[in-house]
Write an enzyme that holds these catalytic residues in place. Structure first.
Site, PDB file in Angstrom:
ATOM      1  N   ASP A 170       0.564  -1.553   0.137  1.00  0.00           N
ATOM      2  CA  ASP A 170       0.037  -0.248   0.055  1.00  0.00           C
ATOM      3  C   ASP A 170       0.724   1.266   0.099  1.00  0.00           C
ATOM      4  O   ASP A 170       0.330   2.462   0.286  1.00  0.00           O
ATOM      5  CB  ASP A 170      -0.962  -0.240   1.853  1.00  0.00           C
ATOM      6  CG  ASP A 170      -0.533  -0.154   2.560  1.00  0.00           C
ATOM      7  OD1 ASP A 170       1.276   0.008   2.137  1.00  0.00           O
ATOM      8  OD2 ASP A 170      -1.040  -0.076   3.325  1.00  0.00           O
ATOM      9  N   ASP A 388     -11.176   1.544  -0.553  1.00  0.00           N
ATOM     10  CA  ASP A 388      -9.764   1.770   0.514  1.00  0.00           C
ATOM     11  C   ASP A 388      -9.516  -0.031   0.370  1.00  0.00           C
ATOM     12  O   ASP A 388     -10.182  -0.806  -0.253  1.00  0.00           O
ATOM     13  CB  ASP A 388     -10.423   1.864   1.956  1.00  0.00           C
ATOM     14  CG  ASP A 388      -9.269   2.012   2.612  1.00  0.00           C
ATOM     15  OD1 ASP A 388      -8.339   1.814   2.475  1.00  0.00           O
ATOM     16  OD2 ASP A 388      -9.114   2.684   3.917  1.00  0.00           O
ATOM     17  N   GLU A 437      -3.976   7.798  -1.059  1.00  0.00           N
ATOM     18  CA  GLU A 437      -2.828   7.886  -0.023  1.00  0.00           C
ATOM     19  C   GLU A 437      -1.785   7.075  -0.345  1.00  0.00           C
ATOM     20  O   GLU A 437      -0.639   8.437  -0.782  1.00  0.00           O
ATOM     21  CB  GLU A 437      -3.350   6.629   0.778  1.00  0.00           C
ATOM     22  CG  GLU A 437      -2.890   6.551   2.369  1.00  0.00           C
ATOM     23  CD  GLU A 437      -3.351   5.929   2.807  1.00  0.00           C
ATOM     24  OE1 GLU A 437      -4.007   6.012   4.680  1.00  0.00           O
ATOM     25  OE2 GLU A 437      -4.462   5.010   2.654  1.00  0.00           O
ATOM     26  N   GLU A 443      -2.673   9.673  10.276  1.00  0.00           N
ATOM     27  CA  GLU A 443      -3.344   8.551  11.284  1.00  0.00           C
ATOM     28  C   GLU A 443      -2.588   7.219  12.014  1.00  0.00           C
ATOM     29  O   GLU A 443      -2.469   6.553  12.399  1.00  0.00           O
ATOM     30  CB  GLU A 443      -4.153   7.744  10.207  1.00  0.00           C
ATOM     31  CG  GLU A 443      -4.044   6.680   8.990  1.00  0.00           C
ATOM     32  CD  GLU A 443      -4.732   6.082   7.902  1.00  0.00           C
ATOM     33  OE1 GLU A 443      -5.861   5.520   8.920  1.00  0.00           O
ATOM     34  OE2 GLU A 443      -5.104   6.343   7.380  1.00  0.00           O
TER      35      GLU A 443
END
Length: 624
Positions: A170, A388, A437, A443
């Protein structure tokens, strides 16, 4: 030596000796022949292998590096014979919905080299050079078969400073500083930055789609070479193939930071009518309330009210707002009866706020699910989707991106990808992509001040980055002692949807921060690096009309930072937001463009500012 001058390209062709008896070399220059990078392609006469070297100002940036591709039918990394070339100039003008600047002009020289491999195998190598970068791609004819890998690599000077992030699916890892040769053995994310005697080089990729597989960098400690590794061991290809661009953004640090090279290389927009695409900041409540907020209509209405007061155009509703559609009766005309999102959309519309919703990739990973969800969200009036957990850069997943991008454009839905790949030119081709992202963002609990000061020179150069700044309430953020630095991240990090991650209470407790964030523009006209060095500091200025918004972050002890005001000549009022002994303070000062601005910053802190043209009597750059 034979010399060939090709029109306005002013490229030179150097061939020594009989074909294949000795090395052959070709130099490709950019549109400004006396500045910018220069690429030299060399064919080894003995092995028939290609290498590519990049220099700038007479100094090496990238050493001669292997170029080649292997298919199931032929190994095109050696045994090549030169057949010819074609030169052209590429000039493209386009507008971007997001990014560093709205209006762009891409100027590149392009040379297409033709080679023959063993038997009848053919390979074209397309090389492009601009004033801020060098890129190449492989073009294979039909019948070449599946791709088994590339021998593409980037060899840097061994002592070149290197800012690298360990690879993960990711793209969410910290950037750390090494040298090109001493970095540990392993795999690294493709957005790697190097500093050489000839300038900086940021490795990148562009025009990535489902026709191929995403790249990562593979390195062996002690060696200065970074090889291209593909996610898939076999990339399926049943026709002609143009691979993604292997790109190097090259220049001094401002040139690299301000570059749009990866977008310039990408295909033109496939969305004819972009009038519905409207970037802008959003109140994102996940870090404020987590899943309970996503399950509460009353809480979300309160967030809509707060966004209305702030003038923010969007609220993003994260996980928890929907149930498993397998439990719903989809034949019911009132489907899905369990969702309160339509009520929230109506409530928000009356208050001039758009609703965007989070949705898991698994609920959109088939054509049937997309036909279930996307028309429904459009019918409700939802403005965008935050998708997501793709967590893959495989060819199969990239084919899914191709499908979801077309579908969201057809249904007029803005897109923010999380758990994802990084932009790689996608925002030019699909302008409804507001952000992605692909970053170790707000976060996370692992961020460092050095990471914050590296992102503007690495990940955010490539495209919009959903870092989600503004979480003043999170004590674990690396700049927790600097609210001014946190405000500055909203400018320092570009994102078409700037998801502001704080609580309403945290904003109300910081009225100067709240006022600044109320004025954050939806898009930028221009971007300039004022000062900085990766891992140490970064100060960027971004223009909206006649005003410049400035954000800065610094590492190390408290000090007074000297910031060159790289703006137009004349007097500027710079409305500074700084950390004071009892909270944020506003310090307006008048400075001439080109002069140095002295800014006191706390340890591992930063600042924010708005600069506007000064005139007698003007005391603030705020607008009503």
């Amino acid at each position: 030596m034979a010399f060939l001058l090709c029109g306005v390209l002013a490229m030179t062709l150097f061939i020594t000796g009989p074909a294949q008896a000795k090395d052959s070399a070709w130099t490709v220059r950019g549109p400004s022949p006396h500045s910018g990078p220069l690429a030299q392609l060399r064919l080894d006469g003995a092995s028939g292998a290609l290498t590519l070297q990049v220099s700038r100002g007479g100094r090496t940036v990238v050493e001669p590096s292997p170029v080649g591709i292997v298919t199931e039918r032929a190994d095109l990394s050696h045994g090549l014979r030169y057949l010819g070339r074609h030169d052209r100039t590429v000039v493209e003008r386009y507008r971007s919905t997001v990014g560093k600047e709205r209006s762009r002009t891409a100027r590149m020289t392009e040379t297409r080299f033709r080679f023959r491999g063993s038997g009848s195998a053919r390979l074209d190598l397309v090389v492009r050079v601009s004033d801020d970068g060098v890129a190449y791609r492989y073009v294979l004819p039909s019948g070449s078969g599946d791709v088994l890998g590339e021998t593409s690599a980037f060899t840097l000077p061994a002592d070149a400073a290197a800012w690298l992030g360990d690879y993960r699916k990711d793209n969410e890892n910290l950037f750390k500083e090494y040298t090109a040769a001493t970095a540990p053995t392993g795999e690294y994310m493709s957005q790697a930055l190097f500093e050489t005697a000839g300038g900086y080089a940021l490795i990148a990729e562009s025009d990535l789609s489902g026709r191929y597989s995403a790249a990562r960098l593979i390195h062996q400690q002690g060696q200065p070479t970074y090889r291209i590794g593909l996610w898939d061991q076999r990339v399926a290809s049943d026709g002609p193939l143009s691979t993604p661009w292997r790109a190097m953004i090259v220049g001094d640090l401002p040139t690299v930071t301000e570059s749009t090279f990866t977008d310039d290389l990408a295909p033109a927009s496939r969305v004819a009518d972009t009038s519905w695409i409207r970037p802008g900041p959003a109140l994102w409540t996940w870090l404020a309330g987590g899943k309970p907020a996503g399950q509460s209509l009353s809480m979300q209405k309160g967030y809509v009210d707060y966004a209305t007061q702030r003038g923010w155009p969007y609220v993003v509703v994260d996980a928890g707002w929907y149930f498993d559609p397998d439990q719903w009766d989809v034949t019911d005309p009132d489907w899905p009866r369990n969702s309160w999102i339509p009520q929230l959309v109506d409530y928000a519309r009356e208050r001039h706020v758009g609703i965007q919703v989070w949705i898991h990739h698994r609920d959109l990973d088939t054509a049937e699910e997309r036909e279930l969800w996307l028309p429904t969200l459009e019918k409700w009036g939802v403005k965008g989707v935050k998708i997501d957990f793709m967590d893959s850069e495989a060819q199969e997943t990239l084919r899914w991106y191709d499908e979801i991008l077309k579908a969201t454009a057809d249904h007029h839905l803005l897109v923010n990808f999380h758990g994802s790949t990084i932009p790689k030119g996608i925002q030019r081709t699909w302008p409804q992509v507001m952000s992605m992202e692909g970053v170790n963002g707000e976060e996370k609990r692992t961020n460092t001040p050095q990471h914050l000061a590296t992102l503007p020179f690495t990940r955010n150069v490539i495209g919009s980055m959903d870092f989600t700044p503004g979480a003043f309430h999170r004590a674990e953020r690396p700049n927790a002692g600097s609210d001014a630095g946190e405000v500055g991240l909203s400018v320092l990090y570009e994102s078409g949807i700037q998801d502001l991650a704080g609580t309403p209470e945290s904003y109300d407790a910081r009225p100067l921060a709240r006022r600044f964030l109320e004025q954050i523009p939806a898009t930028w006209d221009r971007t300039r690096l004022l000062t900085g060095r990766p891992g140490e500091s970064a100060v960027l200025a971004r223009a909206d009309g006649s005003r410049w918004f400035i954000g800065g972050t610094f590492t190390g002890p408290a000090h007074t930072a000297e910031v060159p005001l790289r703006l137009e000549p004349g007097r500027w009022l710079v409305d500074l937001i700084l950390d004071g002994p009892n909270g944020l303070v506003r310090t307006p000062t008048v400075v001439r463009g080109g002069q140095t601005l002295s800014v006191p910053v706390t340890a591992d802190g930063g600042f924010a500012a708005i600069a506007c043209r000064w005139r007698p009597g003007l005391s603030t750059c705020d607008r009503p």
